[in-house]
Design an enzyme around this catalytic site. Sequence first.
Site, PDB file in Angstrom:
ATOM      1  N   THR A  29      59.135  55.956  72.364  1.00 45.75           N
ATOM      2  CA  THR A  29      59.880  54.924  73.082  1.00 45.75           C
ATOM      3  C   THR A  29      60.295  55.453  74.442  1.00 45.75           C
ATOM      4  O   THR A  29      60.724  56.599  74.567  1.00 45.75           O
ATOM      5  CB  THR A  29      61.127  54.497  72.292  1.00 45.75           C
ATOM      6  N   LEU A  48      66.332  57.488  71.164  1.00 42.44           N
ATOM      7  CA  LEU A  48      65.097  56.743  71.306  1.00 42.44           C
ATOM      8  C   LEU A  48      63.995  57.554  70.637  1.00 42.44           C
ATOM      9  O   LEU A  48      63.938  58.777  70.781  1.00 42.44           O
ATOM     10  CB  LEU A  48      64.747  56.522  72.785  1.00 42.44           C
ATOM     11  N   ASP A  49      63.115  56.875  69.905  1.00 38.69           N
ATOM     12  CA  ASP A  49      62.003  57.566  69.248  1.00 38.69           C
ATOM     13  C   ASP A  49      61.134  58.271  70.298  1.00 38.69           C
ATOM     14  O   ASP A  49      61.141  57.908  71.477  1.00 38.69           O
ATOM     15  CB  ASP A  49      61.145  56.576  68.462  1.00 38.69           C
ATOM     16  N   GLN A  50      60.351  59.237  69.841  1.00 39.15           N
ATOM     17  CA  GLN A  50      59.540  60.002  70.787  1.00 39.15           C
ATOM     18  C   GLN A  50      58.558  59.123  71.559  1.00 39.15           C
ATOM     19  O   GLN A  50      58.235  59.398  72.717  1.00 39.15           O
ATOM     20  CB  GLN A  50      58.804  61.148  70.056  1.00 39.15           C
ATOM     21  N   HIS A 102      65.101  53.100  63.676  1.00 40.07           N
ATOM     22  CA  HIS A 102      63.849  52.368  63.888  1.00 40.07           C
ATOM     23  C   HIS A 102      64.059  50.847  63.833  1.00 40.07           C
ATOM     24  O   HIS A 102      63.211  50.110  63.334  1.00 40.07           O
ATOM     25  CB  HIS A 102      62.794  52.771  62.857  1.00 40.07           C
TER      26      HIS A 102
END
Length: 247
Positions: A118, A114-116, A197
Amino acid sequence: MQLQDILYSQGFGTRRICAGLIQQGYVQVDFGDGLANCDDALEDVAVHEGLHYSVQGVLWPYHAKAYVLLHKPAGYECSHKPSAWPSLYTLLPPPLRYRPQKSAVQGVQAVGRLDQDTTGMLVLTDDGPLIHRMSSPRHHVPKVYEVTTDDPLDDKQVQRLLEGVVLDDSPKPVKAAACVAVAAHHLRLTLTEGKYHQVKRMLAAVGNKVVGLHRSQIGAMPLPTDLAPGQWRWVNEDELKLLATND
């Protein structure tokens, strides 16, 4: 299994360190009548799933494989070597981070990133086959995302996401398994693959922008409401089946 080997397998350090913890009186084991002091590192223990023991006053269950659920907060990277933000692995206690593995990277690993920015549901484990099953698009394990959009959603955008959009790294359209506009700026999006993404790029492809992203469910299991951001807990056997299902 020797007691020092049990502690070693559970991530409490080298066998020498584990033997030292035992010999110094920091380890207790529940043999069925409550915790009992153990000071013999070579003592044979009938090990089984859920065997309870205590190390330096902290109670632990024995697990041959670790299955952990984490509610990821914003501001953490899913990496052991983060570039700009703290590693999410710092949210876990050391034994989970140092369980011995045959690979160079020790401890539990995140199943998908998961992106930072998210938030939400993240599974971590040292079970390689499970990581493959849950990550591979061939197994179609669904992940549900709550998406906050910059612009109001319309039926055309939802329909395009269901029909498929082309991203810049592949000519093959990427489709949402399910897509519902919950509110004007709230989209519930279900995906069965995990491209880089992907949610943000899919929304950009239909002319919108993601301003908030939260993963609320994996497989058939929703994120528990009592698991606060930054908290983790063990996954039980029934939950494990729900996590890996593609029904």
